[in-house]
Design an enzyme around this catalytic site. Sequence first.
Site, short mmCIF file in Angstrom:
data_model
loop_
_atom_site.label_atom_id
_atom_site.label_comp_id
_atom_site.label_asym_id
_atom_site.label_seq_id
_atom_site.Cartn_x
_atom_site.Cartn_y
_atom_site.Cartn_z
N ARG A 218 35.81 -13.29 -5.29
CA ARG A 218 35.58 -14.41 -6.36
C ARG A 218 34.40 -15.05 -5.97
NH1 ARG A 218 41.01 -17.92 -6.94
NH2 ARG A 218 39.91 -18.83 -8.46
N HIS A 219 33.95 -15.92 -6.94
CA HIS A 219 32.91 -16.85 -6.86
C HIS A 219 33.35 -17.66 -5.75
CE1 HIS A 219 35.26 -19.77 -8.99
NE2 HIS A 219 35.28 -18.82 -9.96
N ASN A 225 37.17 -26.04 -10.02
CA ASN A 225 38.38 -25.67 -9.11
C ASN A 225 38.68 -26.79 -8.35
OD1 ASN A 225 37.09 -22.54 -7.87
ND2 ASN A 225 38.28 -22.75 -9.93
N ARG A 270 28.54 -19.87 -11.62
CA ARG A 270 29.23 -20.01 -10.26
C ARG A 270 29.25 -18.52 -9.44
NH1 ARG A 270 32.90 -20.73 -14.35
NH2 ARG A 270 34.90 -19.92 -14.55
N GLU A 290 35.00 -14.93 -16.98
CA GLU A 290 36.35 -15.30 -17.05
C GLU A 290 37.12 -15.23 -18.26
OE1 GLU A 290 38.86 -15.34 -15.28
OE2 GLU A 290 39.10 -17.09 -14.12
N HIS A 355 35.73 -13.46 -11.26
CA HIS A 355 36.48 -14.53 -11.34
C HIS A 355 38.13 -14.32 -11.23
CE1 HIS A 355 33.26 -16.70 -13.63
NE2 HIS A 355 33.05 -15.48 -13.62
O1 G3H Z 1 42.13 -19.57 -16.73
C1 G3H Z 1 41.61 -18.94 -15.75
C2 G3H Z 1 42.33 -18.52 -14.44
O2 G3H Z 1 41.38 -17.81 -13.55
C3 G3H Z 1 43.11 -17.69 -14.95
O3 G3H Z 1 44.30 -18.07 -14.15
O4 G3H Z 1 45.75 -16.87 -15.71
O5 G3H Z 1 46.47 -17.92 -13.51
O6 G3H Z 1 46.14 -19.24 -15.38
P1 G3H Z 1 45.91 -18.05 -14.79
#
Ligand code: G3H
Length: 447
Positions: A218-219, A225, A270, A290, A355
């Site tokens: 990941r970045h 974050n 990022r 992402e 991401h």
């Molecule tokens: O929304 C961006 C996240 O990297 C995805 O996370 O699917 O766990 O909410 P999530």
Amino acid sequence: MTSNIKLACVMVGLPARGKTFISYKVSRYLQWLGIKTKVFDVDDYQRKLKNILYHQDHCELSETTAEKQVLDDMLDWFQLDDNKTKATMSGTVAIYDGTNITKAKRKWIHDTLNNKNVQVLFVESQCDDDNLIRENIRNVKLSPTIMQQEKAIDDYLAYVNKHKDTYETMTEPDYTYIKLINAGQQYVINLVRGYLESRIVYYLINLNIKKKRIWLSRHGESQFNVQDRIGGDADLSPRGEEYARKLPSLISKHIGDELPLTVWTSTMKRTNQTARYIKYPKKQWKALDELDTGVCDGMTYDEIAKKYPEDFIQRDQDKFNFRYSGGESYRDLVLRLEPVIMELEQHERILIIAHQATIRCLYAYFMNLDHEQLPYARVPLHTLIELTPTAYNCEEKLYKADIESVDTYRPKFAGVENAKKSSNKTSGVSGEIIDSSEPILPLSPHP
Ligand code: G3H
């Protein structure tokens, strides 16, 4: 979309030609796309039947007994799928992993399956390159502990060569087949039509069966974050910047400097900031961006839970299929990443800096995670993941940079109240500093 297409991919080729590797790769790829797939391995059946006969003191086992059992089980499996109320996305695929080196054997398999309305795609792996064959025996047939490996390989080759006289390569004009010659030097394609067959053939053409490793990261931690916000195009936080500066030495230590590496990033700030101190060539992919969170872009999970409570609950109920209003679902993301997978399969040394959601999808492809597990795979920040695909599954190693970061992992909770409670918990919650010894990626691979 529902469909009742039933397709059998029937492998053809002498032993040690990479048929098992190909079978499992195709199976993982199709399952990743949401197509129900199962490998039926004749060797496995033979081993099991031999064991039963040995204990029952029965007569000798003929090769055909196991092959007939495989066909029966395949047909039962297709039948089971017919009886289900909810059909799979685009049909079902059974992969018959056996040698099938004679025309007579192929005719028997073809006719038996066709009579039950199962389409047949033969996949032949033909190889006369001694180095490739020896490499395959080393990787698939022998345990690494075997002493005098070269002698064991010679013995295995002698056994394989006994079958050479009966081997008839595919020339049947009426059958659908793809022939892969010397691991992708040349292809022969005959009578391929239809969505599923074409998709598998396209995948096989892109498949490079040489041993490879892939690295994912990941970045570095971003400013979003730290604020617990999703989406956006934020810069790195100071700790994220520290990870970017440390990444070249992590690469040098764990990947090595002897061979060149290519770095793929998304188009977002990022990931590019994370890659900027790496000396190797870089390529940006829009497909690696992402997950698009649509109207929720830039919000915290608490804000989403307040503003869109129903969506929030719905997402927890079916995270893979939930599509953000004006944005994407994980299912959409898998389709967006398909070209990345196709190109990735052709290369041997790629580091991807992307991401949380995009890495989850790529990780799931290699580790064979199902659609329930995929959106919950733990992919921590400041960690380099190394994947080495093998014939049956994929080995992983994790190298932590030992730089603290927030934990953006959000476990599955049903409902807003629980989601709110989760933000006060002390582990696995956004915004909290994680210890570098915390166990990561707990999902075990499915062979
Ligand atoms: O929304 C961006 C996240 O990297 C995805 O996370 O699917 O766990 O909410 P999530």
